[in-house]
Design an enzyme around this catalytic site. Structure first.
Site, PDB file in Angstrom:
ATOM      1  N   LYS A 167     -30.890  37.715 -16.553  1.00  0.00           N
ATOM      2  CA  LYS A 167     -31.405  38.600 -15.482  1.00  0.00           C
ATOM      3  C   LYS A 167     -31.037  38.030 -14.107  1.00  0.00           C
ATOM      4  O   LYS A 167     -30.550  38.744 -13.225  1.00  0.00           O
ATOM      5  CB  LYS A 167     -32.933  38.717 -15.633  1.00  0.00           C
ATOM      6  CG  LYS A 167     -33.634  39.237 -14.389  1.00  0.00           C
ATOM      7  CD  LYS A 167     -35.087  38.790 -14.283  1.00  0.00           C
ATOM      8  CE  LYS A 167     -35.348  37.333 -14.405  1.00  0.00           C
ATOM      9  NZ  LYS A 167     -36.316  36.686 -13.585  1.00  0.00           N
ATOM     10  N   LYS A 193     -33.894  31.978  -4.081  1.00  0.00           N
ATOM     11  CA  LYS A 193     -34.041  31.746  -5.529  1.00  0.00           C
ATOM     12  C   LYS A 193     -32.778  32.168  -6.287  1.00  0.00           C
ATOM     13  O   LYS A 193     -32.369  31.507  -7.258  1.00  0.00           O
ATOM     14  CB  LYS A 193     -35.263  32.512  -6.048  1.00  0.00           C
ATOM     15  CG  LYS A 193     -35.462  32.472  -7.547  1.00  0.00           C
ATOM     16  CD  LYS A 193     -35.835  31.094  -8.096  1.00  0.00           C
ATOM     17  CE  LYS A 193     -35.914  31.144  -9.625  1.00  0.00           C
ATOM     18  NZ  LYS A 193     -36.228  29.854 -10.217  1.00  0.00           N
TER      19      LYS A 193
HETATM   20  P1  NAD Z   1     -42.601  34.473 -19.898  1.00  0.00           P
HETATM   21  O1  NAD Z   1     -41.852  35.526 -20.633  1.00  0.00           O
HETATM   22  O2  NAD Z   1     -42.990  33.229 -20.614  1.00  0.00           O
HETATM   23  O3  NAD Z   1     -43.943  35.088 -19.254  1.00  0.00           O
HETATM   24  C1  NAD Z   1     -44.050  36.342 -18.673  1.00  0.00           C
HETATM   25  C2  NAD Z   1     -45.394  36.911 -19.101  1.00  0.00           C
HETATM   26  O4  NAD Z   1     -45.646  38.106 -18.372  1.00  0.00           O
HETATM   27  C3  NAD Z   1     -45.437  37.267 -20.590  1.00  0.00           C
HETATM   28  O5  NAD Z   1     -46.480  36.530 -21.207  1.00  0.00           O
HETATM   29  C4  NAD Z   1     -45.699  38.774 -20.597  1.00  0.00           C
HETATM   30  O6  NAD Z   1     -46.541  39.191 -21.643  1.00  0.00           O
HETATM   31  C5  NAD Z   1     -46.352  38.976 -19.237  1.00  0.00           C
HETATM   32  N1  NAD Z   1     -46.257  40.320 -18.674  1.00  0.00           N
HETATM   33  C6  NAD Z   1     -45.156  41.057 -18.435  1.00  0.00           C
HETATM   34  N2  NAD Z   1     -45.500  42.234 -17.853  1.00  0.00           N
HETATM   35  C7  NAD Z   1     -46.847  42.218 -17.725  1.00  0.00           C
HETATM   36  C8  NAD Z   1     -47.787  43.150 -17.209  1.00  0.00           C
HETATM   37  N3  NAD Z   1     -47.412  44.315 -16.692  1.00  0.00           N
HETATM   38  N4  NAD Z   1     -49.086  42.811 -17.257  1.00  0.00           N
HETATM   39  C9  NAD Z   1     -49.480  41.615 -17.791  1.00  0.00           C
HETATM   40  N5  NAD Z   1     -48.630  40.701 -18.279  1.00  0.00           N
HETATM   41  C10 NAD Z   1     -47.326  41.003 -18.251  1.00  0.00           C
HETATM   42  O7  NAD Z   1     -41.726  34.115 -18.606  1.00  0.00           O
HETATM   43  P2  NAD Z   1     -41.835  32.842 -17.647  1.00  0.00           P
HETATM   44  O8  NAD Z   1     -40.869  31.824 -18.115  1.00  0.00           O
HETATM   45  O9  NAD Z   1     -43.268  32.483 -17.419  1.00  0.00           O
HETATM   46  O10 NAD Z   1     -41.199  33.471 -16.315  1.00  0.00           O
HETATM   47  C11 NAD Z   1     -41.929  34.312 -15.430  1.00  0.00           C
HETATM   48  C12 NAD Z   1     -41.120  34.512 -14.159  1.00  0.00           C
HETATM   49  O11 NAD Z   1     -40.882  33.237 -13.540  1.00  0.00           O
HETATM   50  C13 NAD Z   1     -39.733  35.129 -14.390  1.00  0.00           C
HETATM   51  O12 NAD Z   1     -39.397  35.974 -13.326  1.00  0.00           O
HETATM   52  C14 NAD Z   1     -38.821  33.913 -14.430  1.00  0.00           C
HETATM   53  O13 NAD Z   1     -37.494  34.253 -14.086  1.00  0.00           O
HETATM   54  C15 NAD Z   1     -39.492  33.008 -13.418  1.00  0.00           C
HETATM   55  N6  NAD Z   1     -39.284  31.557 -13.590  1.00  0.00           N
HETATM   56  C16 NAD Z   1     -39.366  30.956 -14.810  1.00  0.00           C
HETATM   57  C17 NAD Z   1     -39.170  29.592 -14.930  1.00  0.00           C
HETATM   58  C18 NAD Z   1     -39.215  28.854 -16.260  1.00  0.00           C
HETATM   59  O14 NAD Z   1     -38.756  27.699 -16.327  1.00  0.00           O
HETATM   60  N7  NAD Z   1     -39.753  29.429 -17.328  1.00  0.00           N
HETATM   61  C19 NAD Z   1     -38.909  28.821 -13.780  1.00  0.00           C
HETATM   62  C20 NAD Z   1     -38.880  29.447 -12.545  1.00  0.00           C
HETATM   63  C21 NAD Z   1     -39.062  30.819 -12.457  1.00  0.00           C
END
Ligand code: NAD
Length: 300
Positions: free
Chosen positions: A239, A171
């Site tokens: 990050k 990744k």
């Molecule tokens: P986001 O910020 O939209 O969602 C993360 C969620 O996690 C938030 O709603 C937050 O409130 C929640 N959260 C954090 N800590 C928590 C806890 N201890 N308990 C409960 N909820 C908690 O982020 P995202 O875009 O959904 O990304 C999530 C992960 O996936 C990241 O690591 C990101 O790098 C990865 N990712 C994102 C994408 C994308 O296109 N958005 C694509 C691939 C990978």
């Protein structure tokens, strides 16, 4: 019915939960954001009052939270996974975190009698909604096989790439490639606009040639229209550039474009675009090119 306890219902976790529900899984989910819990309930899932409630009674615990400390927190906090999940539970971390943290989390999970897969995804919000993510999985053959249906409900390209941590290493490479692609696309968009080229026509033909990419498919229109609602936030890609540059340094591999992209992503963040989609790298190209590069009538 298999129950998934999902921690993190953000841009990615929320549509993944919907796809699991549609595939016949029960989903009990927790997020700090109450709006996300309402969405889960509306989709037929069970909103939990805290992480412990989401984990308790789940056959599989899934995490989709932002960063390494968030994953460690979900695992080790009082009432977290290590304290709450019974031995034998399969824990799948879909978040993008440091490979060394993933390998160590897996070791700790095993000490608690749990099974652990790192399973970061690629494909963006669109891929999460469509259930067509690429999933790069690190862990044992048995655990990978056990998770097959969980993965199939949210992904299309599902590959077991090695032991725990290997999913995150792949990744990290993915994020390097996406960042470089995104920057090249942003520079091309501003370049074409400067010549007054018909952008729809230009993007259409570029998509069909060697320059075409998933990044272009998903992000070109966002750049042309300056619609930078996330998507994938600059903060998260920042990050990830930290993860890949640190890991490359450890490995003794020199990644000049990666280092440059880490700086450009940091600049986007420093200029207030942290919560924008990473296609907002275009705004960095505008800043570098000066005010004359910003088209009248478009938000800069
Ligand atoms: P986001 O910020 O939209 O969602 C993360 C969620 O996690 C938030 O709603 C937050 O409130 C929640 N959260 C954090 N800590 C928590 C806890 N201890 N308990 C409960 N909820 C908690 O982020 P995202 O875009 O959904 O990304 C999530 C992960 O996936 C990241 O690591 C990101 O790098 C990865 N990712 C994102 C994408 C994308 O296109 N958005 C694509 C691939 C990978």
């Amino acid at each position: 019915m298999t129950t998934i306890g999902l921690i993190g219902l953000g841009i990615m976790g929320s549509p993944m939960a919907r796809n699991w529900l549609q595939a016949g899984f029960a989903v009990q989910g927790f997020d700090f954001n109450p709006k996300r819990l309402e969405e889960l309930a509306a989709a037929g899932g069970t909103p939990a009052g805290n992480a412990t409630e989401a984990i308790r009674g789940a056959d599989i615990v899934a995490m989709m939270v932002p960063d390494s400390p968030d994953v460690l927190n979900v695992l080790t906090a009082p009432g977290g996974v290590f304290e709450t999940a019974p031995a034998g539970t399969l824990v799948i971390d879909f978040s993008t975190i440091r490979p060394d943290v993933a390998a160590d989390a897996a070791r700790q999970a095993r000490e608690h009698g749990l099974r652990f897969l790192d399973a970061p995804v690629s494909g963006g919000e669109a891929g999460a909604i469509a259930g067509s993510l690429s999933i790069m999985v690190g862990g044992s053959d048995e655990d990978f096989a056990a998770a097959a249906q969980v993965f199939a409900a949210v992904g299309k390209t599902i590959v077991h790439v090695g032991p725990n941590g290997a999913g995150q290493t792949v990744k990290a490479a993915n994020q390097l490639i996406v960042a470089a692609n995104m920057q090249a696309l942003a520079e091309a968009v501003l370049f074409l606009e400067a010549f007054g080229v018909d952008m729809e026509a230009a993007i259409a033909v570029l998509k069909g040639g060697l320059a075409g990419s998933a990044v272009m498919e998903q992000k070109a229109t966002k750049m042309v229209t300056r619609e930078f609602a996330p998507g994938f936030k600059v903060n998260l890609h920042h990050k990830d550039m930290g993860i890949v540059t640190a890991a490359a340094r450890e490995a003794g591999v020199v990644i000049p474009v990666g280092a440059l992209m880490a700086q450009l992503m940091a600049s986007a963040r420093a200029n207030g675009d942290g919560d924008q989609d990473h296609s907002a790298l275009l705004r960095g190209v505008e800043r570098l090119s000066g005010p004359a590069s910003v088209k009248p009538g478009k938000a800069a």
